[in-house]
Motif scaffolding. Sequence first.
Motif, short mmCIF file in Angstrom:
data_model
loop_
_atom_site.label_atom_id
_atom_site.label_comp_id
_atom_site.label_asym_id
_atom_site.label_seq_id
_atom_site.Cartn_x
_atom_site.Cartn_y
_atom_site.Cartn_z
N GLU A 11 0.75 -1.27 -0.01
CA GLU A 11 -0.11 -0.22 0.12
C GLU A 11 0.88 1.26 0.02
N CYS A 12 0.53 2.22 -0.83
CA CYS A 12 1.18 3.80 -0.71
C CYS A 12 0.07 4.54 -0.77
N THR A 13 0.11 5.62 0.30
CA THR A 13 -0.94 6.36 0.55
C THR A 13 -0.49 7.94 0.15
N VAL A 14 0.83 7.97 -0.33
CA VAL A 14 1.21 9.36 -0.79
C VAL A 14 0.77 9.94 -2.09
N SER A 15 -0.16 10.68 -1.95
CA SER A 15 -0.72 11.21 -3.30
C SER A 15 0.25 12.12 -3.93
N GLY A 16 1.32 12.64 -3.32
CA GLY A 16 1.91 13.44 -4.10
C GLY A 16 3.23 12.93 -4.81
N CYS A 17 3.29 11.52 -4.99
CA CYS A 17 4.40 10.62 -5.48
C CYS A 17 3.95 10.38 -7.07
N GLY A 23 -2.02 2.90 -6.53
CA GLY A 23 -0.99 1.96 -6.22
C GLY A 23 0.38 2.40 -6.71
N CYS A 24 1.53 2.10 -6.13
CA CYS A 24 2.90 2.17 -6.32
C CYS A 24 3.40 1.53 -7.77
N ASP A 39 12.80 6.73 4.98
CA ASP A 39 12.15 7.36 3.84
C ASP A 39 12.19 6.52 2.58
N CYS A 40 11.03 6.82 1.74
CA CYS A 40 10.92 6.08 0.49
C CYS A 40 11.83 6.86 -0.20
N GLY A 41 13.14 6.47 -0.66
CA GLY A 41 13.92 7.13 -1.45
C GLY A 41 13.72 7.15 -3.05
N THR A 42 12.54 6.70 -3.27
CA THR A 42 12.00 6.53 -4.76
C THR A 42 10.87 7.61 -4.94
N PHE A 43 10.53 8.27 -3.83
CA PHE A 43 9.52 9.28 -3.98
C PHE A 43 10.00 10.46 -5.01
N VAL A 44 9.09 10.44 -5.83
CA VAL A 44 9.40 11.75 -7.07
C VAL A 44 8.01 12.72 -6.90
N PRO A 45 8.07 14.08 -6.43
CA PRO A 45 7.17 14.84 -6.22
C PRO A 45 6.82 15.61 -7.52
N LEU A 46 6.62 15.05 -8.64
CA LEU A 46 6.27 15.62 -9.96
C LEU A 46 4.64 15.38 -10.31
N ASN A 47 4.33 16.32 -11.19
CA ASN A 47 2.84 16.15 -11.60
C ASN A 47 2.74 14.83 -12.63
N CYS A 75 15.02 -6.19 2.68
CA CYS A 75 13.86 -6.20 3.41
C CYS A 75 13.30 -7.75 3.51
N THR A 76 13.15 -8.13 4.79
CA THR A 76 12.69 -9.53 5.07
C THR A 76 11.06 -9.68 5.45
N ALA A 77 10.47 -8.34 5.46
CA ALA A 77 8.99 -8.34 5.77
C ALA A 77 8.31 -9.03 4.66
N SER A 78 7.29 -9.31 5.00
CA SER A 78 6.38 -10.10 3.65
C SER A 78 5.82 -8.90 2.86
N SER A 79 5.55 -7.82 3.25
CA SER A 79 5.15 -6.73 2.34
C SER A 79 5.14 -5.34 3.39
N ILE A 80 5.47 -4.35 2.73
CA ILE A 80 5.30 -3.08 3.36
C ILE A 80 4.32 -2.04 2.95
N ARG A 81 4.14 -1.01 3.85
CA ARG A 81 3.31 0.09 3.66
C ARG A 81 3.93 1.37 3.52
N VAL A 82 3.65 2.24 2.56
CA VAL A 82 4.40 3.61 2.63
C VAL A 82 3.10 4.50 2.62
N GLY A 83 3.67 5.64 3.53
CA GLY A 83 2.60 6.71 3.51
C GLY A 83 3.40 8.01 4.19
#
Length: 98
Positions: A11-17, A23-24, A39-47, A75-83
């Motif tokens: 899940e990713c709830t960052v609307s400005g990415c 979804g990502c 931090d999510c290093g892949t975050f890109v704040p563009l339109n 990362c050994t988590a089964s899945s991650i959430r970004v927000g």
Amino acid sequence: MTTTEMPAVHECTVSGCSYNHDGCHAFAITVGGHNGSADCGTFVPLNTKGGLDRVVAQVGACSRTDCRHNESLECTASSIRVGPGDGGHAANCLTYSK
């Protein structure tokens, strides 16, 4: 670890990415950061929307060696959430745990 074993970005709830549109859509993200943030290093704040046509985002690398899910920078988590994170951090791994 193969790409089929990499943890999914569930899940990713960052609307400005640029990679987040229903979804990502990045192939893989990188988690980094310092001072307690993951931090999510892949975050890109563009339109402009980017990424792949289908949702396949995975964790490609994690440099948060203090996270309990990190083993040899993987990362050994089964899945991650970004927000959105605290203190003005636009995109954080919410699964991060010391």
